[in-house]
Enzyme design. Structure first.
Site, PDB file in Angstrom:
ATOM      1  N   TRP A   1      17.574   6.367  -2.622  1.00  0.00           N
ATOM      2  CA  TRP A   1      16.173   6.486  -2.010  1.00  0.00           C
ATOM      3  C   TRP A   1      15.409   5.476  -1.467  1.00  0.00           C
ATOM      4  CZ3 TRP A   1      11.944  10.005  -2.713  1.00  0.00           C
ATOM      5  CH2 TRP A   1      10.763   9.497  -2.660  1.00  0.00           C
TER       6      TRP A   1
ATOM      7  N   ASN B   1      11.668   4.127  -0.060  1.00  0.00           N
ATOM      8  CA  ASN B   1      10.215   4.311   0.457  1.00  0.00           C
ATOM      9  C   ASN B   1       9.989   3.169   1.375  1.00  0.00           C
ATOM     10  OD1 ASN B   1      10.119   3.932  -2.700  1.00  0.00           O
ATOM     11  ND2 ASN B   1       7.850   3.468  -1.994  1.00  0.00           N
ATOM     12  N   ASP B   2       8.489   2.518   0.949  1.00  0.00           N
ATOM     13  CA  ASP B   2       7.868   1.615   1.963  1.00  0.00           C
ATOM     14  C   ASP B   2       8.959   0.389   2.727  1.00  0.00           C
ATOM     15  OD1 ASP B   2       6.192   2.969   0.182  1.00  0.00           O
ATOM     16  OD2 ASP B   2       5.390   1.064  -0.513  1.00  0.00           O
TER      17      ASP B   2
ATOM     18  N   TRP C   1      12.697   8.671  -6.337  1.00  0.00           N
ATOM     19  CA  TRP C   1      11.990   7.356  -6.904  1.00  0.00           C
ATOM     20  C   TRP C   1      12.512   6.859  -8.431  1.00  0.00           C
ATOM     21  CZ3 TRP C   1       8.542   5.092 -10.178  1.00  0.00           C
ATOM     22  CH2 TRP C   1       7.663   3.936  -9.515  1.00  0.00           C
TER      23      TRP C   1
ATOM     24  N   PHE D   1       7.704  -3.801  -6.739  1.00  0.00           N
ATOM     25  CA  PHE D   1       7.196  -3.068  -5.837  1.00  0.00           C
ATOM     26  C   PHE D   1       6.844  -3.739  -4.477  1.00  0.00           C
ATOM     27  CE2 PHE D   1       4.533   0.236  -8.754  1.00  0.00           C
ATOM     28  CZ  PHE D   1       5.692   0.905  -9.099  1.00  0.00           C
ATOM     29  N   SER D   2       6.083  -3.269  -3.782  1.00  0.00           N
ATOM     30  CA  SER D   2       6.075  -3.643  -2.306  1.00  0.00           C
ATOM     31  C   SER D   2       5.276  -4.763  -2.071  1.00  0.00           C
ATOM     32  CB  SER D   2       5.242  -2.489  -1.372  1.00  0.00           C
ATOM     33  OG  SER D   2       5.897  -1.561  -1.138  1.00  0.00           O
TER      34      SER D   2
ATOM     35  N   ARG E   1      -1.785  -4.120  -6.120  1.00  0.00           N
ATOM     36  CA  ARG E   1      -0.378  -4.539  -5.674  1.00  0.00           C
ATOM     37  C   ARG E   1      -0.266  -4.555  -4.031  1.00  0.00           C
ATOM     38  NH1 ARG E   1      -0.142   0.983  -8.142  1.00  0.00           N
ATOM     39  NH2 ARG E   1      -0.057   2.962  -6.534  1.00  0.00           N
TER      40      ARG E   1
HETATM   41  C1  FRU Z   1       3.496   3.282  -1.689  1.00  0.00           C
HETATM   42  C2  FRU Z   1       3.597   2.508  -2.990  1.00  0.00           C
HETATM   43  C3  FRU Z   1       3.361   1.186  -3.183  1.00  0.00           C
HETATM   44  C4  FRU Z   1       4.211   0.395  -4.352  1.00  0.00           C
HETATM   45  C5  FRU Z   1       5.556   1.342  -3.995  1.00  0.00           C
HETATM   46  C6  FRU Z   1       6.371   1.520  -5.169  1.00  0.00           C
HETATM   47  O1  FRU Z   1       4.346   4.258  -1.321  1.00  0.00           O
HETATM   48  O2  FRU Z   1       3.166   3.354  -4.179  1.00  0.00           O
HETATM   49  O3  FRU Z   1       1.758   1.163  -3.645  1.00  0.00           O
HETATM   50  O4  FRU Z   1       4.164  -0.694  -4.171  1.00  0.00           O
HETATM   51  O5  FRU Z   1       5.216   2.538  -3.206  1.00  0.00           O
HETATM   52  O6  FRU Z   1       7.623   2.172  -4.723  1.00  0.00           O
END
Ligand code: FRU
Length: 449
Positions: A17, A19-20, A44, A82-83, A146
């Protein structure tokens, strides 16, 4: 052979997976991209930072995972990294990120703390032994805190913006530091209206572009139920932001958490996460989820943010002879859903559509209006209607297996979608448009080294 949804020129995780985008930076002659990554499955979960490098933003080399989650209690513990973002300091590469502690395992612990890690070779990272560098939000009333985005200010201090929510109001917070290790809260840059927006802002980014400052962030718009990227342009004095213009970064519903960086050529480049929350089952069957957008060069014109694909994309766009035309239809099967359409048009109203035996995408344009419809398995699956600020004069649409990005009026407006066709489109039909107004170009890239 079964049609594969895997892109040819949009970064994706191969397995697991994504994401950001995180920590985008040009460091020691390479573009680095880190990203939210769950290597175990295409869902996720406990977040890692995946890592890849590139010379040209379109051919990538996967590197080992840069940051692993802290030790987990058990398989249900989804604590993770996290990001965040990256910055170079004294030749070293620093990452600033949020350590997320799963509240069901860490009951009396802060849920989110800001931390740093560093590396001298840009590949192997060590977490700072005195983490966290920001241990608590400014007050106890914050429920989310965050996604630090760090930069070096013109006044020779480090700054970062953080996404947050306090008492159900989404806020962007500004912090400063002399050394990346000790941080001070400066100010709240913007607050969202809780009647209109969900109670949190995620993934803010703040930078100077031309003579304006641009704030980019991700948030959920309550009435549409959509989570989108927004931008605000304005002025930044001392530690205060004075907004002038609010806009949507992208009209589509499928792009989120975009981040920018400045490269060695002085370009401000944006990359976003492109994903359909309700429909990613189709790529899960192939063992992966999530792609990154085309890297887009940003500029500003009368307060409006302009986005254009970086020029490196031209290195693998092939000019092709016009495919065969019959009754207002081009045959496009051999383009294998990896191509670009360019439409320069003087007609006010026209339509183009692409189809195979089961699926169809229709773009209907009328003056300032754009309507896009996706038919999947002969059923209407998705439709959206956009009213633009100015008349639609030109379009560039980039298709890549399971996505398209439309750049309208030379990048004044962008619209990004994931799509899930069963096969290559075989026909491109056009209505009220002379064939000479359409250019079709094949895209021929090999994504990974
Ligand atoms: C945005 C988010 C961020 C977080 C991350 C977790 O998509 O929710 O705020 O840091 O993804 O994966």
């Amino acid at each position: 052979m079964k049609y594969s949804l895997k892109p040819k020129y949009h970064f994706f995780p191969i397995t697991g997976w994504l994401n950001d985008p995180n920590g985008l930076i040009y460091y020691k002659n390479k573009y680095h991209m880190f990203y939210q990554f769950n290597p175990s499955n295409p869902e996720w979960g406990a977040m890692h930072w995946g890592h890849a490098i590139s010379d040209d933003l379109f051919k990538w080399k996967h590197l080992p995972v840069a940051l692993y989650p802290e030790k987990t209690f058990d398989d249900n513990d989804i604590s993770g990294i996290f990001s965040g973002s990256a910055i170079e300091k004294d030749g070293n590469l620093f990452l600033m990120y949020t350590q997320f502690f799963d509240p069901k395992c860490y009951e009396n612990h802060e849920k989110e703390q800001q931390c740093i890690a560093f590396s001298s070779n840009g590949i192997d990272f060590e977490k700072y032994s005195k983490n966290p560098v920001i241990s608590t939000p400014p007050t106890k009333l914050f429920h989310d805190f965050r996604d630090p985005k760090v930069w070096w200010g013109e006044d020779s201090k480090y700054y970062c913006v953080l996404g947050s929510g306090e008492e159900n109001i989404g806020k962007v917070l500004l912090y400063s530091s002399e050394d990346l290790k000790k941080w001070e809260f400066e100010n709240t840059l913007i607050k969202m209206d809780p009647e209109e927006f969900e109670p949190i802002i995620e993934c803010p980014d703040f930078f100077k572009l031309g003579n304006k400052w641009v704030l980019i962030f991700s948030a959920g718009f309550l009435t549409e139920g959509a989570r989108k990227n927004y931008y605000v342009t304005g002025n930044f004095e001392k530690n205060k932001f004075f907004p002038e213009y609010y806009g949507e970064l992208d009209l589509g519903n499928d792009i989120y958490a975009s981040q920018t960086f400045l490269d060695e050529k002085g370009r401000r480049i944006l990359i976003g996460w492109v994903h359909t929350p309700e429909r990613y089952n189709y790529t899960k069957e192939e063992g992966w989820a999530g792609i990154m957008s085309i890297p887009r060069k940003l500029s500003i014109n009368n307060g409006l943010l302009i986005q254009e694909p970086v020029e490196e994309i031209n290195n693998f766009i092939e000019n092709i002879e016009k495919p065969e035309i019959k009754n207002d239809t081009f045959s496009i099967k051999e383009l294998e859903n990896c191509f670009m359409l360019e439409i320069d048009n003087s007609n006010e109203k026209f339509e183009i559509s692409l189809e195979n035996s089961k699926d169809k995408i229709i773009f209907s344009i009328s003056s300032r209006d754009l309507e896009i419809t996706e038919i999947r398995n002969k059923k209407k699956e998705y439709r959206d209607f956009y009213h633009l600020e100015s008349e639609i004069k030109n379009l560039r649409i980039f298709f890549d297996k399971s996505s398209f990005e439309v750049f309208i009026n030379s990048g004044e407006t962008v619209c990004t979608w994931r799509i899930y066709p069963h096969d290559n489109y075989s026909k491109l039909n056009f209505k009220d448009l002379p064939p000479e107004a359409i250019k079709i170009r094949k895209i021929n890239n090999s994504l990974f080294d």
